[in-house]
Design a protein around this motif. Structure first.
Motif, PDB file in Angstrom:
ATOM      1  N   PRO A  60       0.788  -1.250  -0.086  1.00 49.90           N
ATOM      2  CA  PRO A  60       0.075  -0.078  -0.081  1.00 49.90           C
ATOM      3  C   PRO A  60       0.885   1.517  -0.087  1.00 49.90           C
ATOM      4  CG  PRO A  60       0.180  -0.958   2.080  1.00 49.90           C
ATOM      5  CD  PRO A  60       0.807  -1.869   1.212  1.00 49.90           C
ATOM      6  N   ARG A  61       0.249   2.456  -0.423  1.00 48.57           N
ATOM      7  CA  ARG A  61       0.658   3.741  -0.410  1.00 48.57           C
ATOM      8  C   ARG A  61      -0.288   4.619   0.490  1.00 48.57           C
ATOM      9  NH1 ARG A  61       1.351   6.154  -5.350  1.00 48.57           N
ATOM     10  NH2 ARG A  61      -0.319   4.940  -6.048  1.00 48.57           N
ATOM     11  N   PHE A  62       0.316   5.383   1.078  1.00 50.15           N
ATOM     12  CA  PHE A  62      -0.557   6.196   2.341  1.00 50.15           C
ATOM     13  C   PHE A  62      -0.388   7.766   1.822  1.00 50.15           C
ATOM     14  CE2 PHE A  62       0.797   2.314   4.073  1.00 50.15           C
ATOM     15  CZ  PHE A  62      -0.328   1.459   4.367  1.00 50.15           C
ATOM     16  N   SER A  63      -1.462   8.519   2.404  1.00 51.66           N
ATOM     17  CA  SER A  63      -1.558   9.834   2.334  1.00 51.66           C
ATOM     18  C   SER A  63      -0.496  10.115   3.691  1.00 51.66           C
ATOM     19  CB  SER A  63      -2.809  10.501   2.700  1.00 51.66           C
ATOM     20  OG  SER A  63      -3.211  10.033   4.132  1.00 51.66           O
ATOM     21  N   LEU A  64      -0.170  11.661   3.760  1.00 53.22           N
ATOM     22  CA  LEU A  64       0.697  11.879   4.923  1.00 53.22           C
ATOM     23  C   LEU A  64      -0.304  12.031   6.067  1.00 53.22           C
ATOM     24  CD1 LEU A  64       3.016  13.178   6.132  1.00 53.22           C
ATOM     25  CD2 LEU A  64       2.473  15.429   5.337  1.00 53.22           C
ATOM     26  N   ALA A 103       7.505  17.134   4.781  1.00 50.14           N
ATOM     27  CA  ALA A 103       7.596  15.958   5.896  1.00 50.14           C
ATOM     28  C   ALA A 103       8.602  15.064   5.524  1.00 50.14           C
ATOM     29  CB  ALA A 103       6.278  15.312   6.316  1.00 50.14           C
ATOM     30  N   VAL A 104       9.346  14.265   6.410  1.00 52.20           N
ATOM     31  CA  VAL A 104      10.127  13.287   6.259  1.00 52.20           C
ATOM     32  C   VAL A 104       9.497  12.092   7.147  1.00 52.20           C
ATOM     33  CG1 VAL A 104      12.280  12.236   6.684  1.00 52.20           C
ATOM     34  CG2 VAL A 104      12.258  14.726   6.048  1.00 52.20           C
ATOM     35  N   VAL A 105       9.418  11.071   6.297  1.00 51.41           N
ATOM     36  CA  VAL A 105       8.843   9.902   6.795  1.00 51.41           C
ATOM     37  C   VAL A 105       9.737   8.831   7.195  1.00 51.41           C
ATOM     38  CG1 VAL A 105       7.044   7.960   6.873  1.00 51.41           C
ATOM     39  CG2 VAL A 105       6.506  10.052   6.209  1.00 51.41           C
ATOM     40  N   LEU A 106      10.199   8.321   8.327  1.00 51.41           N
ATOM     41  CA  LEU A 106      10.960   7.464   8.622  1.00 51.41           C
ATOM     42  C   LEU A 106      10.593   5.850   9.042  1.00 51.41           C
ATOM     43  CD1 LEU A 106      13.581   9.613  10.823  1.00 51.41           C
ATOM     44  CD2 LEU A 106      13.657   9.344   8.439  1.00 51.41           C
ATOM     45  N   HIS A 107      11.159   4.848   8.858  1.00 44.37           N
ATOM     46  CA  HIS A 107      10.678   3.663   8.973  1.00 44.37           C
ATOM     47  C   HIS A 107      11.853   3.150  10.059  1.00 44.37           C
ATOM     48  CE1 HIS A 107       9.911  -0.706   7.800  1.00 44.37           C
ATOM     49  NE2 HIS A 107       9.931  -0.599   9.108  1.00 44.37           N
ATOM     50  N   GLU A 117       5.621  10.652  -6.871  1.00 43.81           N
ATOM     51  CA  GLU A 117       4.882  11.752  -7.613  1.00 43.81           C
ATOM     52  C   GLU A 117       3.513  12.083  -7.252  1.00 43.81           C
ATOM     53  OE1 GLU A 117       5.025   8.072 -10.271  1.00 43.81           O
ATOM     54  OE2 GLU A 117       6.428   8.993  -8.944  1.00 43.81           O
ATOM     55  N   ASP A 118       2.733  11.054  -6.528  1.00 35.25           N
ATOM     56  CA  ASP A 118       1.417  11.528  -6.446  1.00 35.25           C
ATOM     57  C   ASP A 118       1.474  12.086  -4.929  1.00 35.25           C
ATOM     58  OD1 ASP A 118       0.236  10.605  -8.761  1.00 35.25           O
ATOM     59  OD2 ASP A 118       0.637   8.339  -8.247  1.00 35.25           O
ATOM     60  N   GLY A 119       2.267  11.963  -4.158  1.00 37.58           N
ATOM     61  CA  GLY A 119       2.266  12.517  -2.843  1.00 37.58           C
ATOM     62  C   GLY A 119       1.992  11.643  -1.792  1.00 37.58           C
ATOM     63  N   LEU A 120       2.016  10.267  -2.133  1.00 41.61           N
ATOM     64  CA  LEU A 120       1.811   9.285  -1.195  1.00 41.61           C
ATOM     65  C   LEU A 120       3.037   8.458  -0.937  1.00 41.61           C
ATOM     66  CD1 LEU A 120      -1.159   7.606  -3.365  1.00 41.61           C
ATOM     67  CD2 LEU A 120      -1.134   9.128  -1.342  1.00 41.61           C
ATOM     68  N   TYR A 121       3.203   7.839   0.412  1.00 45.77           N
ATOM     69  CA  TYR A 121       4.335   7.224   1.022  1.00 45.77           C
ATOM     70  C   TYR A 121       4.185   5.582   0.845  1.00 45.77           C
ATOM     71  CZ  TYR A 121       5.327  11.819   2.561  1.00 45.77           C
ATOM     72  OH  TYR A 121       5.464  13.302   2.674  1.00 45.77           O
ATOM     73  N   SER A 122       5.133   5.056   0.550  1.00 45.10           N
ATOM     74  CA  SER A 122       4.921   3.453   0.596  1.00 45.10           C
ATOM     75  C   SER A 122       5.537   2.877   1.751  1.00 45.10           C
ATOM     76  CB  SER A 122       5.667   2.932  -0.821  1.00 45.10           C
ATOM     77  OG  SER A 122       5.735   1.597  -0.808  1.00 45.10           O
ATOM     78  N   ILE A 123       4.816   2.703   2.722  1.00 46.08           N
ATOM     79  CA  ILE A 123       5.295   2.467   4.295  1.00 46.08           C
ATOM     80  C   ILE A 123       5.043   0.637   4.273  1.00 46.08           C
ATOM     81  CG2 ILE A 123       5.038   2.525   6.484  1.00 46.08           C
ATOM     82  CD1 ILE A 123       3.963   5.496   5.857  1.00 46.08           C
ATOM     83  N   GLY A 124       6.114   0.184   4.321  1.00 46.24           N
ATOM     84  CA  GLY A 124       6.002  -1.316   4.639  1.00 46.24           C
ATOM     85  C   GLY A 124       5.760  -2.163   3.294  1.00 46.24           C
ATOM     86  N   GLY A 125       5.640  -1.535   2.295  1.00 40.97           N
ATOM     87  CA  GLY A 125       5.524  -2.421   1.022  1.00 40.97           C
ATOM     88  C   GLY A 125       6.712  -3.120   0.788  1.00 40.97           C
ATOM     89  N   TRP A 126       6.570  -4.549   0.508  1.00 37.66           N
ATOM     90  CA  TRP A 126       7.448  -5.526   0.059  1.00 37.66           C
ATOM     91  C   TRP A 126       8.085  -5.592   1.307  1.00 37.66           C
ATOM     92  CZ3 TRP A 126       7.655  -8.023  -4.553  1.00 37.66           C
ATOM     93  CH2 TRP A 126       6.988  -7.501  -5.507  1.00 37.66           C
ATOM     94  N   ASP A 127       7.630  -5.468   2.477  1.00 40.14           N
ATOM     95  CA  ASP A 127       8.378  -5.789   3.808  1.00 40.14           C
ATOM     96  C   ASP A 127       7.507  -6.032   4.799  1.00 40.14           C
ATOM     97  OD1 ASP A 127      10.515  -5.566   5.539  1.00 40.14           O
ATOM     98  OD2 ASP A 127      10.401  -3.451   5.923  1.00 40.14           O
TER      99      ASP A 127
END
Length: 155
Positions: free
Chosen positions: A39-43, A83-87, A108-118
């Motif tokens: 998934p990709r997420f909004s801020l 914003a900086v998103v850190l995992h 480029e859509d302003g979305l964050y890929s958090i945890g994808g493929w992980d």
């Protein structure tokens, strides 16, 4: 030229890590890692993930829970939040930041890929009034034709 992820076969849905929490996400249901979605997420959703992972780490210990952190930095020239998103992978902390810390930039859509493929993200499911189990984004129900919003209010 790179194709925008939103131009692929994507859906807006809700995802879960097999807990009670679900998060709004955009994903390609066919883009899977060992069966799990990416998934990709909004801020705003990244902020919620940060709060939830911090609470889980506090409850269960940092060695068993990765955490997400959102560091805010005002706005950019166009007025969008910076914003900086850190995992943080606390289990690997002793191996150094190159292993334990990942900075996640928005696509480029302003979305964050958090945890994808992980992480083991799955699409949240819901039960239709007719009893059919459906992925959150599937509407209308293929069994009875009701729209998700029709029976969500009646439940």
């Amino acid at each position: 030229m790179r194709t925008s992820p939103l131009s692929r076969q994507t859906v807006r849905t809700r995802v879960t890590l097999d807990g009670p929490e679900t998060y709004e996400a955009i994903l390609d249901p066919t883009d899977r890692w060992h069966g799990w979605v990416s998934p990709r997420f909004s801020l705003d959703t990244a902020r919620q993930l940060a709060a939830d992972t911090a609470a889980q780490a506090e409850q269960h210990g940092h060695d068993s829970v990765d955490t997400i952190h959102v560091i805010e930095g005002g706005t950019d020239r166009d007025g969008r939040p910076r914003a900086v998103v850190l995992h943080i992978r606390w289990l690997y902390h002793d191996e150094g930041p190159e292993v334990s810390v990942t900075a996640i930039a928005p696509d480029e859509d302003g979305l964050y890929s958090i945890g994808g493929w992980d992480w083991t993200w799955s699409i949240a499911t819901r039960e239709c009034a007719c009893g059919e189990q459906l992925d959150h984004h599937v509407t209308p129900c293929p069994n009875c034709g009701r729209h998700r919003d029709d029976f969500a209010l009646a439940a």
